[in-house]
Design a protein around this motif. Structure first.
Motif, PDB file in Angstrom:
ATOM      1  N   SER A 152       0.825  -1.196   0.000  1.00 41.99           N
ATOM      2  CA  SER A 152       0.000   0.000   0.000  1.00 41.99           C
ATOM      3  C   SER A 152       0.863   1.251   0.000  1.00 41.99           C
ATOM      4  O   SER A 152       2.012   1.231   0.450  1.00 41.99           O
ATOM      5  N   ASN A 175      -4.519   1.648  -1.946  1.00 40.38           N
ATOM      6  CA  ASN A 175      -3.999   3.009  -1.768  1.00 40.38           C
ATOM      7  C   ASN A 175      -2.686   3.254  -2.501  1.00 40.38           C
ATOM      8  O   ASN A 175      -1.845   4.041  -2.053  1.00 40.38           O
ATOM      9  N   ASN A 176      -2.489   2.583  -3.622  1.00 37.20           N
ATOM     10  CA  ASN A 176      -1.325   2.811  -4.456  1.00 37.20           C
ATOM     11  C   ASN A 176      -1.664   3.788  -5.569  1.00 37.20           C
ATOM     12  O   ASN A 176      -2.822   3.929  -5.966  1.00 37.20           O
ATOM     13  N   SER A 195      -8.321  -5.439  -4.858  1.00 32.88           N
ATOM     14  CA  SER A 195      -7.445  -4.306  -4.563  1.00 32.88           C
ATOM     15  C   SER A 195      -8.239  -3.013  -4.622  1.00 32.88           C
ATOM     16  O   SER A 195      -8.532  -2.505  -5.705  1.00 32.88           O
ATOM     17  N   ASN A 198      -7.213   2.348  -5.062  1.00 29.95           N
ATOM     18  CA  ASN A 198      -6.005   2.733  -5.773  1.00 29.95           C
ATOM     19  C   ASN A 198      -6.335   3.805  -6.809  1.00 29.95           C
ATOM     20  O   ASN A 198      -7.489   3.971  -7.203  1.00 29.95           O
ATOM     21  N   ASN A 221     -11.798   2.331  -6.481  1.00 36.72           N
ATOM     22  CA  ASN A 221     -10.634   2.802  -7.220  1.00 36.72           C
ATOM     23  C   ASN A 221     -10.991   4.013  -8.066  1.00 36.72           C
ATOM     24  O   ASN A 221     -12.142   4.210  -8.451  1.00 36.72           O
TER      25      ASN A 221
END
Length: 862
Positions: A152, A175-176, A195, A198, A221
């Motif tokens: 992350s 949270n990338n 995921s 992001n 996302n």
């Protein structure tokens, strides 16, 4: 098991974090790496430098090719000295292992070519945070960049990833930030699995098999300002995920969006606000949607205010996902046309502007009279009057032997013109041929000025002369589908609007008048005609050999032959239309079957609704037929269903069946006519729960109307309630005929009918009147009239009772037998004769004379 695995991973990450924390706080230094013999450096391999470094150190790698697999377990910065990824290459020594395996937080890698991991990743993240990977080239790996195990807060920026199975993969990572990367020639460009949250921003994702994949719990996302182009299978594959915000992206793929399951509530546009969008427009909103063949979606939609956002939402490839603010590519131009010397414009003719236009352009035509015939062969071209008013922007035919507007390209819009001039019978004001997604809106064709200009004041403008003025068509579609015609006014032509072999078009809010045919749908299916008006035509709306069409909320009036006409047309829907003031018929079906007519109102015509010539198996429901000569008329038409229709104040017949069999009439109401419901030579029909009232005849079966069933119906307040004339073998049960001014039930030359369970009361003449009628069976009826029965002429063999048998009779007794004979004064036979054994049957037979004997008259109170 899945939850247990995740807990183990989290524990493992915690142990690594502890190891990194106690590694020490030595001052950061720069360590050099070079594997060339002509330069000195601290180490000859990157891994050796990593092993020797302390957390926070910088490793500077000189140009060269380094064959190794590198494990990083401490925070480090690893840079190519040149900053040029082309001359500093990290090649996997073992192609089954990651080129870089990152097990520590805050690792930075910049400026390398990273390649050769056939079975693993170029850079693999294991549950880390705060890493920065930028300006690298990653190729020929199984996965270019792989974020895994709750990685992350990492940033991947300005990398070039290619020729891999997966370009960038996120699994259980959140949270990338992934921005400004190029991902190409991969099987899957960017893949998110479980995921969330992001950011995928300003990336170019092209020439992959699949562009982006969002699957599992990849929720929340942000996908913004990405170019997703020329991916062979699909641009964005979305499966189960929800809460993603997807806007200002450029989609241009054979299939832009694909979903195997209905995804959750993803959002495909942001609120409109001023800023440069991805295709150069001045506002942000939704996404740009295109196809490699140059098609732009939504097709045929305008950008009226030129803000770079289409005026209509886009149902993304029919998926049910809605982009409410789809972008219009700014490379399209607005071309101006004016033939006024005082108005500067790009061209003086519309055709010249078309010849110089490109797909997606808008041609803005200033007020004036343009004498020309225009051929439009440029896709997605919009031609619009600058004033948006037909009254001041006229296009007049230069040649009557050509279409005024001829459209042979998809996605064309024509808006806001007055289109005039006399044309030949084979030509049109606007002709669409073999096209789709066009929008023809707000135009006026062949107005009355054409007539005034072509004929002297002394010429009589009769309907016949008007119809001969323009033998051509107003708007004509041939082999064209998915087009929209709206808010056009077409008049004084042979056919105002013609669809021929054209499917799935939408016609709404058009007005057609003073022509032979208002709207003609010929050999066409699945078109929608909504809220149109057809007036003063020969035929208002005409469907010929066409099926699956819907005509709804339209008005057709003052049409001389018919308002709405179906000819050899099956399985269409006519709903909530109003048709009136036709000298012949409001709605007619000829040899047309399986149609649904509901909630229509037909009035002030000879015939309201007419089913003719084997129009079978149609359903007529909740229609209103008012003030016609005949309200609803079935002629030689079978197996139709009429339910809950109203026929009111029709002068001759409310509902009439002629030569028609096996129809079902249920819960209809007909009143204030000469005959409320008429069957003429109509057999094997079933009439249930109908009301026929306030007419000369309520229910009339005439001229060999045999084998019908009439049940649960009411015939009050007529002259004669139920009248059978020359009709036999009918069954009348559980009906009521009351308050009629002459007779309740009248049999005239009608034999072998059965009457059972009917209530016949309070009729001024006779309850049952029999004339020349034989062998009828009349039992278990309730008669309460001053005069209950009269028989005259050659009437014999009528039976007034059946054998006594158990069963609830009409007054609630326990046996069936004869009829209940009552009188309003209480002195009827059944009211005054004894029932000693309390079986509900009088002890005395009732002899009415002339051979009419009720052997088992019912007894007791009603």
């Amino acid at each position: 098991m899945h939850q247990t695995k995740r807990k183990g991973i989290i524990a493992f990450i915690a142990v690594l974090a502890f190891i990194f924390a106690i590694a020490g706080n030595a001052a950061a230094i720069t360590i050099t790496v070079n594997n060339s013999t002509d330069q000195t450096a601290d180490f000859t391999s990157v891994q050796a430098a990593v092993n020797a470094a302390n957390p926070g150190d910088e490793i500077l790698v000189k140009p060269g090719i380094y064959e190794e697999n590198i494990e990083i377990t401490k925070p480090l910065t690893i840079l190519s000295e040149s900053g040029n990824s082309l001359d500093t290459i990290i090649q996997a020594a073992d192609s089954s292992k990651d080129v870089f395996g990152i097990w520590a937080n805050e690792v930075n890698i910049r400026g390398f070519s990273i390649r050769g991991s056939d079975s693993a990743a170029g850079i693999h993240f294991f549950g880390v945070t705060g890493c920065l990977i930028e300006h690298n080239m990653l190729s020929n790996n199984s996965c270019g960049l792989d974020l895994y195990m709750f990685s992350s807060g990492n940033t991947l920026a300005d990398n070039d990833v290619s020729d891999s199975l997966t370009g960038i993969s996120l699994g259980d990572s959140l949270n990338n930030t992934i921005r400004n990367n190029s991902i190409s020639y991969c099987n899957s460009g960017v893949s998110f699995f479980d995921s969330p949250n992001n950011t995928l921003e300003n990336n170019t994702i092209l020439e992959n098999n699949g562009g982006i994949s969002l699957t599992g719990e990849s929720n929340g996302n942000l996908l913004v300002s990405n170019i997703i182009k020329s991916n062979k299978k699909v641009g964005l594959h979305i499966y189960e995920t929800s809460g993603n915000l997807i806007y200002n992206n450029y989609f241009n793929n054979t299939a832009n969006v694909e979903s195997e399951l209905v995804a959750g509530d993803n959002v495909w546009n942001t609120t409109r606000f001023e800023s440069t969008n991805i295709v150069g427009g001045s506002y942000l909103g939704g996404n740009f949607w295109g196809k490699p063949d140059g098609t732009v979606y939504p097709r045929g939609v305008r950008d009226t205010d030129l803000d770079g956002i289409f005026d209509s939402m886009y149902n993304i490839e029919g998926s049910g996902f809605i982009d409410y603010l789809p972008l219009k590519e700014s490379k399209s131009m607005t071309i101006t046309v004016s033939n006024d010397v005082d108005k500067v414009a790009d061209f003086t003719s519309i055709q010249a502007a078309v010849n110089n236009a490109y797909p997606g352009d808008t041609i803005l035509v200033y007020p004036g009279v343009y004498v020309e015939n225009i051929v439009i062969d440029v896709e997605d071209l919009v031609i619009v009057s600058a004033s948006d008013s037909p009254s001041d922007t006229r296009v007049q035919a230069a040649s009557g032997s050509e279409d005024i507007f001829s459209v042979t390209a998809d996605g064309v819009g024509i808006n806001g013109f007055c289109i005039t001039g006399s044309i030949s019978s084979s030509n049109s004001g606007i002709h669409l041929y073999g096209v789709e997604d066009c929008r023809i809106e707000n135009n006026e064709l062949f107005d009355s000025q054409d007539i005034i200009q072509n004929y002297s004041d002394s010429y009589a403008l009769t309907a016949e002369n008007v119809l001969n003025l323009n033998p051509g068509f107003g708007i004509r579609l041939d082999l064209s589908g998915n087009n929209t015609l709206s808010n056009n006014m077409v008049s004084f032509s042979n056919v105002c609007i013609l669809l021929r072999n054209s499917n799935e078009n939408m016609l709404f809010n058009n007005s057609v008048s003073n022509s032979n045919y208002g709207i003609w749908v010929d050999s066409s299916i699945d078109n929608l005609l909504d809220n149109n008006a057809a007036a003063d035509d020969k035929i208002g709306i005409y469907l010929k050999t066409s099926s699956g069409n819907t005509v709804t909320d339209s008005k057709a009036f003052n049409n001389s032959w018919s308002c709405i006409n179906l000819w050899n047309s099956n399985e269409n829907m006519l709903d909530s239309n109003m048709a009136s003031n036709s000298s012949n018929v409001c709605i007619i079906l000829h040899s047309s079957s399986g149609n649904n007519l509901s909630n229509n109102t037909v009035s002030y015509s000879n015939y309201g609704i007419w089913l003719d010539s084997s129009s079978n198996s149609n359903n007529l429901s909740e229609n209103s037929a008012l003030y016609n000569k005949v309200g609803i008329y079935l002629k030689a038409s079978n197996e139709n269903a009429l339910d809950n229709n109203t026929a009111l104040n029709n002068s001759k017949y409310g509902i009439s069946l002629w030569n028609s069999t096996a129809n079902e009439l249920d819960s209809n109401a007909a009143s204030y006519s000469d005959v409320s419901i008429l069957l003429h030579n109509a057999s094997m029909n079933k009439l249930v729960s109908n009301t026929a009232s306030n007419s000369s005849y309520g229910l009339l079966l005439d001229s060999f109307s045999n084998d019908n069933i009439l049940s649960d119906s009411r015939a009050p307040n007529n002259r004669i309630g139920i009248y059978l004339k020359a009709s036999s073998k009918n069954v009348l049960e559980d009906n009521s005929a009351n308050l009629n001014t002459v007779h309740g039930i009248y049999l005239n030359s009608s034999s072998n009918n059965m009457f059972n369970g009917n209530i016949v009361d309070s009729n001024a003449g006779y309850g049952i009147y029999i004339l020349n009628s034989n062998n009828n069976t009349i039992y278990n009826n309730y008669l309460n009239n001053a005069k209950n029965m009269y028989s005259e002429g050659k009437s014999s063999g009528n039976v007034w009772s059946v054998d006594k048998s158990p069963g609830t009779n009409i007054i609630g007794g326990f046996f069936l037998g004869g009829n209940f004979w009552a009188s309003p004064k209480g002195n009827g036979f059944s009211q005054t004769h004894s029932d000693i054994d309390d079986d509900g049957i009088c002890e005395t037979v009732y002899d009415m004379g002339k051979g009419n004997i009720d052997y088992l008259p019912l007894a007791g109170p009603f």
